[in-house]
Scaffold this motif. Structure first.
Motif, PDB file in Angstrom:
ATOM      1  N   HIS A   1      36.067  46.781  48.735  1.00  0.00           N
ATOM      2  CA  HIS A   1      37.226  46.861  47.843  1.00  0.00           C
ATOM      3  C   HIS A   1      38.420  47.552  48.509  1.00  0.00           C
ATOM      4  O   HIS A   1      39.565  47.174  48.271  1.00  0.00           O
ATOM      5  CB  HIS A   1      36.868  47.498  46.488  1.00  0.00           C
ATOM      6  CG  HIS A   1      36.520  48.951  46.493  1.00  0.00           C
ATOM      7  ND1 HIS A   1      37.462  49.947  46.604  1.00  0.00           N
ATOM      8  CD2 HIS A   1      35.328  49.584  46.340  1.00  0.00           C
ATOM      9  CE1 HIS A   1      36.884  51.126  46.528  1.00  0.00           C
ATOM     10  NE2 HIS A   1      35.581  50.941  46.377  1.00  0.00           N
TER      11      HIS A   1
ATOM     12  N   HIS B   1      41.017  45.462  50.378  1.00  0.00           N
ATOM     13  CA  HIS B   1      41.974  44.706  49.568  1.00  0.00           C
ATOM     14  C   HIS B   1      43.115  45.579  49.050  1.00  0.00           C
ATOM     15  O   HIS B   1      44.037  45.055  48.406  1.00  0.00           O
ATOM     16  CB  HIS B   1      41.258  44.066  48.376  1.00  0.00           C
ATOM     17  CG  HIS B   1      40.376  42.914  48.761  1.00  0.00           C
ATOM     18  ND1 HIS B   1      40.880  41.646  48.985  1.00  0.00           N
ATOM     19  CD2 HIS B   1      39.033  42.855  48.979  1.00  0.00           C
ATOM     20  CE1 HIS B   1      39.876  40.846  49.315  1.00  0.00           C
ATOM     21  NE2 HIS B   1      38.753  41.547  49.327  1.00  0.00           N
TER      22      HIS B   1
ATOM     23  N   LEU C   1      46.638  44.022  47.726  1.00  0.00           N
ATOM     24  CA  LEU C   1      46.902  44.151  46.289  1.00  0.00           C
ATOM     25  C   LEU C   1      48.229  44.859  46.033  1.00  0.00           C
ATOM     26  O   LEU C   1      48.997  44.466  45.145  1.00  0.00           O
ATOM     27  CB  LEU C   1      45.757  44.899  45.607  1.00  0.00           C
ATOM     28  CG  LEU C   1      44.481  44.095  45.363  1.00  0.00           C
ATOM     29  CD1 LEU C   1      43.317  45.019  45.023  1.00  0.00           C
ATOM     30  CD2 LEU C   1      44.686  43.062  44.255  1.00  0.00           C
TER      31      LEU C   1
ATOM     32  N   VAL D   1      37.426  43.361  42.353  1.00  0.00           N
ATOM     33  CA  VAL D   1      38.564  42.963  43.180  1.00  0.00           C
ATOM     34  C   VAL D   1      39.243  41.733  42.589  1.00  0.00           C
ATOM     35  O   VAL D   1      40.481  41.660  42.518  1.00  0.00           O
ATOM     36  CB  VAL D   1      38.116  42.704  44.627  1.00  0.00           C
ATOM     37  CG1 VAL D   1      39.248  42.092  45.449  1.00  0.00           C
ATOM     38  CG2 VAL D   1      37.628  43.999  45.279  1.00  0.00           C
TER      39      VAL D   1
ATOM     40  N   TYR E   1      43.283  41.165  41.317  1.00  0.00           N
ATOM     41  CA  TYR E   1      44.202  40.079  41.685  1.00  0.00           C
ATOM     42  C   TYR E   1      44.646  39.304  40.444  1.00  0.00           C
ATOM     43  O   TYR E   1      45.817  38.902  40.322  1.00  0.00           O
ATOM     44  CB  TYR E   1      43.533  39.136  42.679  1.00  0.00           C
ATOM     45  CG  TYR E   1      43.539  39.632  44.104  1.00  0.00           C
ATOM     46  CD1 TYR E   1      44.716  39.685  44.849  1.00  0.00           C
ATOM     47  CD2 TYR E   1      42.355  40.048  44.724  1.00  0.00           C
ATOM     48  CE1 TYR E   1      44.717  40.142  46.159  1.00  0.00           C
ATOM     49  CE2 TYR E   1      42.357  40.497  46.037  1.00  0.00           C
ATOM     50  CZ  TYR E   1      43.537  40.546  46.754  1.00  0.00           C
ATOM     51  OH  TYR E   1      43.544  41.001  48.048  1.00  0.00           O
TER      52      TYR E   1
END
Length: 224
Positions: free
Chosen positions: A47, A50, A54, A114, A118
Motif C-alpha cells: 500500500h 501507491h 494516490l 488501495v 483510487y
C-alpha cells in the motif's frame, strides 16, 4: 469545534474497533513472531508504494477552489516519495529477497484498500482521500514507534529492520499538526462529509489487513 476535532470525534468509534484487533495489541507488547512482522512489512509495501501515485491523482482531481490544498499535496509528495524502498530495506534485513518481495502480490484485503482509495479519488470527492491520510498517519503516530521498540526487544532483530516503522512514527508525528491545519481550512460541508465517510471506511479496510494477518498467524501456529 474545528473540523479536525469533529473528524476525530466522528471516526473515534471506527478507530477503536481497529485498535481492538488482537494482533495490534500483541505487536505493541512485542508478542508477535518474526513471520508476523515480515508479513506486515510485505503488505505495507503494497500500500505504501501507491502513496505518491494516490497523492498525485488526488491533486489532479481537486477543483480550482481548493488550489491551496493542491499545493499542500506537493509537500506530502516530497515527504512520502520512495518510502516503499525503506520497507524493502527492512525486509532484506530480515533475510528476504528484495526483488521477490517487490514482485509479490498483495493480499486481497490490502489490494481492496488501495483500490478503494483510487475509487474515492476518481469516482467520488477526491478530498475524501484525506480520510486515508488520517487513518494511516494517525495509526503510525499511535503505534509505529512503540511497536518497533517492543518487537525489536522481544525478537532481538537488528535495528536496521525497523527503518520504516521508526521513520514513519517520527515523520507522521510532524505531519499530524500539518494535517490538522489543512482539515481546519476545509469549510465546505460536502468536502468535510467526504473525509469523514472515507476515514470510517479506511479504518475498516486497514483493520481488515490486520485481521488477515491475525488469521494467517493463527493458521501458521496451528500448522506448527
Amino acid at each position: 469545534m474545528g473540523f479536525h476535532q469533529q473528524l476525530l470525534h466522528e471516526t473515534e468509534a471506527a478507530r477503536q474497533r481497529m485498535l481492538r484487533i488482537p494482533i495490534i495489541g500483541r505487536a505493541l507488547q512485542g508478542s508477535i513472531d518474526r513471520d508476523d512482522y515480515t508479513a506486515f512489512l510485505g503488505q505495507a509495501y503494497h500500500h505504501v508504494r501507491h502513496t505518491t501515485p494516490l497523492l498525485m491523482a488526488c491533486g489532479a482531481r481537486l477543483p480550482a477552489r481548493l488550489e491551496w490544498l493542491r499545493s499542500a499535496l506537493v509537500h506530502y509528495i516530497e515527504e512520502e516519495v520512495g518510502h516503499q524502498e525503506w520497507i524493502l530495506d527492512d525486509l532484506v534485513a530480515l533475510g528476504q529477497d528484495r526483488a521477490r518481495c517487490a514482485q509479490s502480490e498483495p493480499w486481497f484485503e490490502t489490494e481492496l484498500m488501495v483500490a478503494y482509495a483510487y475509487d474515492t479519488i476518481a469516482r467520488g470527492n477526491p478530498v475524501g482521500f484525506f480520510g486515508m491520510v488520517l487513518v494511516l498517519e494517525g495509526s503510525s503516530v499511535a503505534l509505529a514507534t512503540q511497536a518497533a521498540q517492543a518487537i525489536e526487544h522481544t525478537l532481538s532483530l537488528p535495528r536496521n529492520a525497523f527503518s520504516y516503522l521508526r521513520s514513519h512514527g517520527e515523520l507522521d508525528a510532524e505531519h499530524t499538526e500539518f494535517f490538522a491545519g489543512l482539515m481546519d481550512r476545509l469549510d465546505d460541508a460536502e468536502d468535510q462529509g467526504a473525509v469523514i465517510h472515507a476515514a470510517n471506511r479506511f479504518y475498516r479496510l486497514y483493520g481488515d489487513m490486520f485481521r488477515a494477518l491475525q488469521a494467517r498467524s493463527a493458521q501458521m501456529a496451528e500448522a506448527a
